[in-house]
Scaffold this active site. Structure first.
Site, short mmCIF file in Angstrom:
data_model
loop_
_atom_site.label_atom_id
_atom_site.label_comp_id
_atom_site.label_asym_id
_atom_site.label_seq_id
_atom_site.Cartn_x
_atom_site.Cartn_y
_atom_site.Cartn_z
N THR A 165 -1.54 2.61 -8.12
CA THR A 165 -2.62 3.32 -8.80
C THR A 165 -2.07 4.42 -9.70
O THR A 165 -2.52 4.61 -10.83
CB THR A 165 -3.60 3.89 -7.76
OG1 THR A 165 -4.04 2.82 -6.96
CG2 THR A 165 -4.77 4.56 -8.41
N SER A 194 0.84 -1.20 0.00
CA SER A 194 0.00 0.00 0.00
C SER A 194 0.88 1.26 0.00
O SER A 194 1.77 1.40 0.84
CB SER A 194 -0.90 -0.02 1.23
OG SER A 194 -1.67 1.14 1.24
N GLY A 195 0.60 2.14 -0.94
CA GLY A 195 1.36 3.39 -1.02
C GLY A 195 2.60 3.27 -1.86
O GLY A 195 3.38 4.22 -1.96
N SER A 249 -5.48 5.66 -0.73
CA SER A 249 -5.32 4.22 -0.80
C SER A 249 -6.55 3.57 -1.46
O SER A 249 -7.69 3.87 -1.12
CB SER A 249 -5.15 3.67 0.62
OG SER A 249 -4.91 2.29 0.54
N SER A 250 -6.27 2.70 -2.42
CA SER A 250 -7.37 2.00 -3.08
C SER A 250 -7.92 0.99 -2.10
O SER A 250 -7.18 0.14 -1.60
CB SER A 250 -6.88 1.27 -4.32
OG SER A 250 -6.05 2.10 -5.07
N GLU A 255 -0.61 -5.88 3.02
CA GLU A 255 -0.85 -4.94 4.12
C GLU A 255 -0.52 -5.56 5.47
O GLU A 255 -0.95 -6.68 5.78
CB GLU A 255 -2.33 -4.53 4.14
CG GLU A 255 -2.63 -3.41 3.18
CD GLU A 255 -4.07 -2.95 3.22
OE1 GLU A 255 -4.36 -1.98 2.53
OE2 GLU A 255 -4.90 -3.56 3.92
N ASN A 280 -1.36 5.52 3.17
CA ASN A 280 -1.48 6.17 1.85
C ASN A 280 -2.69 7.10 1.88
O ASN A 280 -3.79 6.68 2.27
CB ASN A 280 -1.65 5.07 0.79
CG ASN A 280 -1.76 5.64 -0.61
OD1 ASN A 280 -1.73 6.85 -0.81
ND2 ASN A 280 -1.89 4.74 -1.59
N GLY A 315 -2.19 -3.64 -2.30
CA GLY A 315 -0.93 -4.32 -2.01
C GLY A 315 -0.97 -5.00 -0.65
O GLY A 315 -1.90 -4.85 0.12
N1 LIG Z 1 5.09 8.22 -10.02
C1 LIG Z 1 4.75 9.00 -9.01
N2 LIG Z 1 5.04 10.30 -9.03
C2 LIG Z 1 4.71 11.09 -7.99
N3 LIG Z 1 4.08 10.66 -6.88
C3 LIG Z 1 3.76 9.36 -6.81
C4 LIG Z 1 4.06 8.46 -7.87
N4 LIG Z 1 3.63 7.25 -7.52
C5 LIG Z 1 3.05 7.39 -6.31
N5 LIG Z 1 3.13 8.65 -5.89
C6 LIG Z 1 2.63 9.20 -4.60
O1 LIG Z 1 2.35 8.13 -3.75
C7 LIG Z 1 1.00 8.12 -3.36
C8 LIG Z 1 0.48 6.70 -3.26
O2 LIG Z 1 0.46 6.10 -4.51
P1 LIG Z 1 -0.69 5.14 -4.95
O3 LIG Z 1 -1.99 5.64 -4.50
O4 LIG Z 1 -0.49 4.88 -6.37
O5 LIG Z 1 -0.33 3.86 -4.10
P2 LIG Z 1 -0.95 2.42 -4.24
O6 LIG Z 1 0.17 1.51 -4.50
O7 LIG Z 1 -2.05 2.42 -5.21
O8 LIG Z 1 -1.49 2.15 -2.80
P3 LIG Z 1 -2.76 1.37 -2.32
O9 LIG Z 1 -2.45 -0.06 -2.37
O10 LIG Z 1 -2.96 1.87 -0.96
O11 LIG Z 1 -3.86 1.77 -3.23
C9 LIG Z 1 0.27 8.92 -4.42
O12 LIG Z 1 -0.86 9.52 -3.90
C10 LIG Z 1 1.33 9.93 -4.81
O13 LIG Z 1 1.33 11.01 -3.90
MG LIG Z 2 -4.00 2.21 -5.13
#
Ligand SMILES: Nc1ncnc2c1ncn2[C@@H]1O[C@H](COP(=O)(O)OP(=O)(O)OP(=O)(O)O)[C@@H](O)[C@H]1O
Ligand SMILES: [Mg+2]
Length: 1009
Positions: free
Chosen positions: A109, A104-105, A159-160, A389, A156, A387
């Site tokens: 996404t 997560s994070g 977070s999805s 957790e 996050n 992801g």
């Molecule tokens: N390529 C990127 N460039 C800039 N910031 C990023 C990038 N990837 C992720 N982030 C930052 O990290 C945060 C978390 O990313 P994201 O929501 O994609 O995580 P995730 O893997 O989908 O987590 P989860 O499993 O909780 O959904 C985003 O809100 C953003 O602020």
């Molecule tokens: Mg996500």
């Protein structure tokens, strides 16, 4: 280019490490992270480290740099994988999928959004409207899904809280034609309860902060998340985004996608209902549980299109069917009522979310697809699922999420590590087996039938009677105690991090997770009183009703136990994995550099842990030892045979393998390939790229060649067809001509013996080609007929015939009657029938004249009326011989005047029936004569005879035509050199014609009868 990225940025592909060990791996990863290089390859896998800051590596320019390029031509990037997946899909019509994993994070996404943007940017170069709208909906759907499915967690901010797998469908052109979104296990417990510092789903705060005053008052809401039990926890939590403006963005995205305003209104009514439900409190008055705040209930009823009484009833009672088919209402105790309310709120939200996904799917689903017309429908799937957790308190949701990650890791192992090695073995390639941890054992621990944790949970849920979470934990302890990946306090009494009868621990591939059994059974059973389902099904709001089809069943019908949440989830994940397994996979492995969202901190231990459990080192090892690319000999040959003279167009070698060897040798790739039993293995993508480039250069030539051959074939076909057409046309024309000839011959065969020599025979209509011929034939026939007729005329009549022909030509049909039908006597003065009294006198006189003037014949003679020298009218005799014209006295026929015939220059007559004629002379002293008709026939026309005889004579004797003027307006002539006009009038009472002087000359007065 990847290698152009200087070494100061580290190795762009972990395969290039000097030695494959954790130290070097981490060193490279950290160096690249610190230098702002967040992506690194392991072959085709992209390892991505969350930068936690905006990077200037996305957008139009970057997209152009990656578009259509090979993977290693540019620095590692998500765009490179997206392009590889797209290319595989387009070039080889392969279904592909991009699996994005990480905790997560870690940035899954975000990565999935960049990938979708890339695919949207490189497709539909022709800007076709329907494709653009599909792309638009696909992109906009993210915003809506994130609003309703994402929440701020401690790990996050965005977070999805659901798993998302999106299929994008492409037509044979490689343009998106539609898509489909699958959602997995929404974390609905969040609706009613959040961990400290976390928020409910974004949608609640967006509505409460961004909704207009009107909207909120219609929904009976106040603009304050603190005011609602369900949103209170997250009300003061600070996030990086503006809920108010996001609310507007979501509204506009929903409109773009095609949600109607009624649907949007229903969506927010449901959100408001949930918030209001959360604030409902139950009061216990002895046995009876009541709802003190009637206002809220009526608001809920209004928002859900139901009656307040039924809402209260559903909240306070439940309908139970007794064994005897009887239905009774059983009041809840306070705990049950609260539980029912929360379950209702969770179910409302879960169904709302599923409905939104379904609604988006109906918009983007591929419509009017016809494989025969549109070619193979290929798919790129993008998986962005929650992801791994590990929280302080891990519950049922974390159990499911982590199980899902185990399944995906298993897929990764199978596709990347296991299958790969098995294939080398199968193909007889020398191979040093690489050890890796296979997590199948953990997957089995969770999902195995009868023995697995899910089975134990399900069994506990099915058991009638009070089975508590602790009892269930006991069963696990007994059944799974020996399992190397399962433990609990009972099996490890010294471990104080776990409580007796509360915790169990699974050693996941990604680490140990201690789960608290509390609430497992309830969440697994996921009970919802049927009364709520019926309540919603009977809602007046059609959108809401649509979400609750199962409310249709009456209480006595609801007998079958629904599948448990864990089993439903397991089934959906198994289906997902099966779906992914049949596609060509591309991986993005996301790593979270630290837990404090810092763009500069590289937490070595955290990262090392992730690298380890993601199996990245093993991945590098397999990749390094392995081959990037493989293909059966026949397929390889089919694709690249044009690059080698021995194989194009078809090889003459014994086997395809030999032919492939020829291609490899010609390109000097011997050192970079291995020959398996059925496949060729290519170690580096570079070799393949060279082949691809050569192929791409040759394709246009081949296309031209094929076009040439085909155009030639088309032209020959067209030519043959034209020739056939002309041949048919020729035959038909000949047939038409011939049949015309036959017909003419048939009709005219006997004209010789016909009285009119065929004049009455009708000519057949000739074909167009014979038009001229037809005219000539007709003319020939006429001539022939004329000759036949003329031949029958006695020579004595010839003079008269000629004169008549001459008259006809001269008068051109302008005089109605010109004596054509009678015999032309010519010498009327000598004709006793015409001039019985004077003919003998005239004969005498003419004899004298003949001997005197030596003329050979009289062309015309007759009595005339004409003007004398003093312009008085006199009767005279007119004699025209072949030498002279005489004006004679009418009794004894003495010559009054004589002019040579040569001096006549022309004649003028009228187009009427009168007998006046002007003989024009060269001396401009013209004769104006009115022909008298003798006794032969008083109404005869003699003008025609005079004109015809003179014209014929002039033509034959002098070979010059005599001009004849026929006018309808009287005559013009000269007398004594002066121009005169003769007009013609009729006068009643006149006995015979007479001339009178007039202003312009003379008037010929005619008797009026
Ligand atoms: N390529 C990127 N460039 C800039 N910031 C990023 C990038 N990837 C992720 N982030 C930052 O990290 C945060 C978390 O990313 P994201 O929501 O994609 O995580 P995730 O893997 O989908 O987590 P989860 O499993 O909780 O959904 C985003 O809100 C953003 O602020
Ligand atoms: Mg996500």
């Amino acid at each position: 280019m990847a290698e152009l990225e200087g070494l100061e940025f580290g190795k762009s592909d972990f395969v290039l490490l000097d030695e494959v060990n954790m130290e070097q791996f981490m060193e490279n990863l950290q160096l690249r992270f610190e230098k702002g290089r967040i992506y690194t390859f392991i072959g085709e896998v992209v390892v991505s480290v969350n930068p936690y800051k905006q990077m200037d590596i996305y957008g139009k320019v970057a997209i152009e740099a990656y578009r259509g390029r090979e993977l290693y031509e540019n620095p590692p990037h998500l765009y490179a994988v997206a392009d590889a997946a797209y290319k595989a899909m387009k070039r080889r019509a392969k279904d592909t999928c991009i699996v994005i994993s990480g905790e997560s994070g870690a940035g899954k996404t975000e990565a999935s959004k960049y990938i979708m943007q890339y695919i949207a940017a490189i497709t539909n170069p022709n800007q076709r409207e329907e494709v653009e709208s599909v792309k638009n909906v696909l992109l906009k759907s993210n915003c809506v899904l994130e609003a309703f499915g994402n929440a701020k967690t401690n790990r996050n901010d965005n977070s999805s809280r659901f798993g998302k797998y999106m299929d994008i469908n492409f037509n044979f052109n490689g343009d998106p034609t539609g898509g489909h979104i699958n959602n997995y296990l929404l974390e609905k417990s969040r609706v009613v309860q959040q961990h400290a510092g976390e928020r409910n789903f974004h949608s609640f705060y967006q509505l409460l902060r961004g909704g207009t005053d009107d909207m909120l008052s219609n929904l009976h809401l106040q603009r304050n998340p603190e005011a609602y039990v369900y949103s209170k926890e997250g009300a003061s939590v600070i996030t990086g985004f503006n809920d108010g403006s996001l609310h507007k963005a979501v509204l506009s995205a929903m409109k773009v996608i095609g949600f109607t305003s009624e649907e949007i209104s229903s969506i927010y009514k449901i959100i408001a209902t949930i918030l209001l439900l959360g604030n409902l409190e139950f009061e216990c008055d002895g046995e009876i549980v009541q709802l003190p705040g009637a206002g809220s209930v009526s608001h809920v009823a209004e928002l859900t299109g139901t009656e307040p009484e039924t809402v209260s009833k559903a909240l306070l009672y439940r309908t139970v069917a007794t064994g005897g088919g009887e239905v009774i209402e059983k009041g809840h105790n306070k705990l049950e009522a609260c539980f029912g309310r929360d379950a209702f709120a969770k179910a409302l939200y879960e169904r709302l979310f599923a409905w939104i996904v379904g609604r988006i799917n109906t918009v983007i689903e591929v419509k009017n697809y016809n494989p025969a017309l549109h070619g193979k429908n290929t798919v790129i799937g993008v998986l962005d699922i929650y992801g791994f957790e590990i929280f302080d308190n891990n519950s049922f949701e974390q159990f499911c999420i982590n199980y899902c990650n185990e399944k995906l890791q298993q897929l990764f192992i199978e596709l990347i590590l296991q299958q790969e090695q098995e294939e080398y073995h199968r193909e007889g390639i020398t191979w040093q087996h690489i050890e890796y941890f296979n997590n199948q054992i953990i997957v089995d621990l969770v999902e195995q039938l009868h023995k697995g944790i899910i089975s134990i949970l399900d069994e506990a849920c099915l058991t009638v009677g009070k089975v508590t979470d602790t009892v269930c934990l006991e069963t696990m302890n007994t059944k799974l105690g020996q399992h190397p990946h399962f433990t609990s306090r009972k099996h490890c009494p010294t471990d104080k991090t776990m409580d007796f009868q509360r915790h169990f621990r699974i050693r996941h591939y990604a680490g140990d997770v201690t789960y608290s059994i509390e609430g497992f059974l309830d969440k697994n059973k996921d009970p919802l009183f049927q009364d709520f389902k019926r309540l919603m099904y009977n809602s007046a709001d059609p959108v809401l009703k649509e979400m609750w089809p199962d409310g249709q069943l009456s209480i006595t019908e609801v007998t079958k136990r629904p599948l448990t949440a864990a089993t439903l989830f397991k089934n959906s994940i198994i289906a997902l994995v099966e779906n992914l397994a049949c596609k060509e996979p591309y991986y993005v492995r996301c790593i979270k550099p630290n837990d404090v969202k810092s763009p500069v901190l590289f937490d070595d231990a955290r990262c090392r842990h992730q690298v380890a459990y993601l199996g990245l080192l093993e991945n590098v090892r397999v990749r390094r030892a392995g081959f990037a690319y493989r293909q059966p000999y026949a397929r390889f040959l089919q694709r690249y045979k044009m690059t080698c003279e021995y194989t194009w167009p078809n090889h003459l070698m014994d086997t395809d393998r030999e032919a492939v060897e020829a291609i490899v040798t010609q390109h000097g790739f011997e050192g970079d390939v291995a020959y398996g039993h059925t496949k060729l293995f290519v170690r580096t993508p570079r070799s393949l790229f060279t082949l691809e480039q050569e192929r791409a250069a040759l394709i246009p030539i081949l296309v031209l060649f094929l076009q040439k051959v085909w155009r030639g074939a088309l032209a020959r076909m067209r030519c043959r067809r034209m020739r056939a057409i002309y041949a048919i046309m020729g035959c038909y024309k000949r047939y038409k001509v011939k049949s015309h000839f036959f017909e003419v011959e048939r009709r005219f065969a006997s004209v010789r013996s016909m009285a009119d020599y065929g004049k009455s025979v009708e000519w057949p209509t000739p074909p167009a080609a014979l038009a001229q011929f037809h005219a000539i034939t007709q003319q020939l026939h006429r001539r022939w007929r004329a000759r036949r007729i003329i031949k029958n005329i006695p020579p004595s009549d010839m003079l008269e015939v000629r004169a008549k022909v001459a008259a006809m030509e001269a008068l051109r049909g302008e005089r109605p009657d010109w004596g054509f039908g009678r015999a032309w006597e010519r010498d009327y003065l000598a004709n006793p029938k015409d001039c019985p009294q004077s003919s003998s006198n005239f004969m005498r006189a003419s004899k004298d004249l003949k001997s005197k003037d030596q003329y050979s014949q009289i062309l015309f003679s007759g009595s005339v009326r004409m003007l004398n020298w003093f312009n008085n009218t006199k009767d005279r005799g007119l004699v025209i011989t072949d030498k002279h014209i005489y004006k004679l006295e009418p009794k004894k026929y003495k010559v009054h005047k004589k002019i040579p015939l040569d001096s006549v220059t022309g004649l003028s007559v009228t187009s009427d029936t009168d007998q006046v004629v002007a003989l024009h002379t060269a001396t401009q002293d013209d004769f104006l004569v009115y022909l008298q008709r003798g006794e032969l026939c008083p109404n005869q026309d003699r003008i025609g005879e005079l004109v015809g005889t003179l014209c014929d004579h002039f033509k034959r004797a002098r070979n010059t035509p005599l001009p004849v003027k026929v006018s309808s307006m009287g005559l013009s002539l000269h007398m004594s050199g002066k121009p005169k006009t003769v007009t013609i009038e009729t006068k009643a009472g006149l006995v015979s014609a007479d001339f009178r002087k007039s202003r312009a000359g003379f008037t010929l007065l005619l008797p009026s009868h």
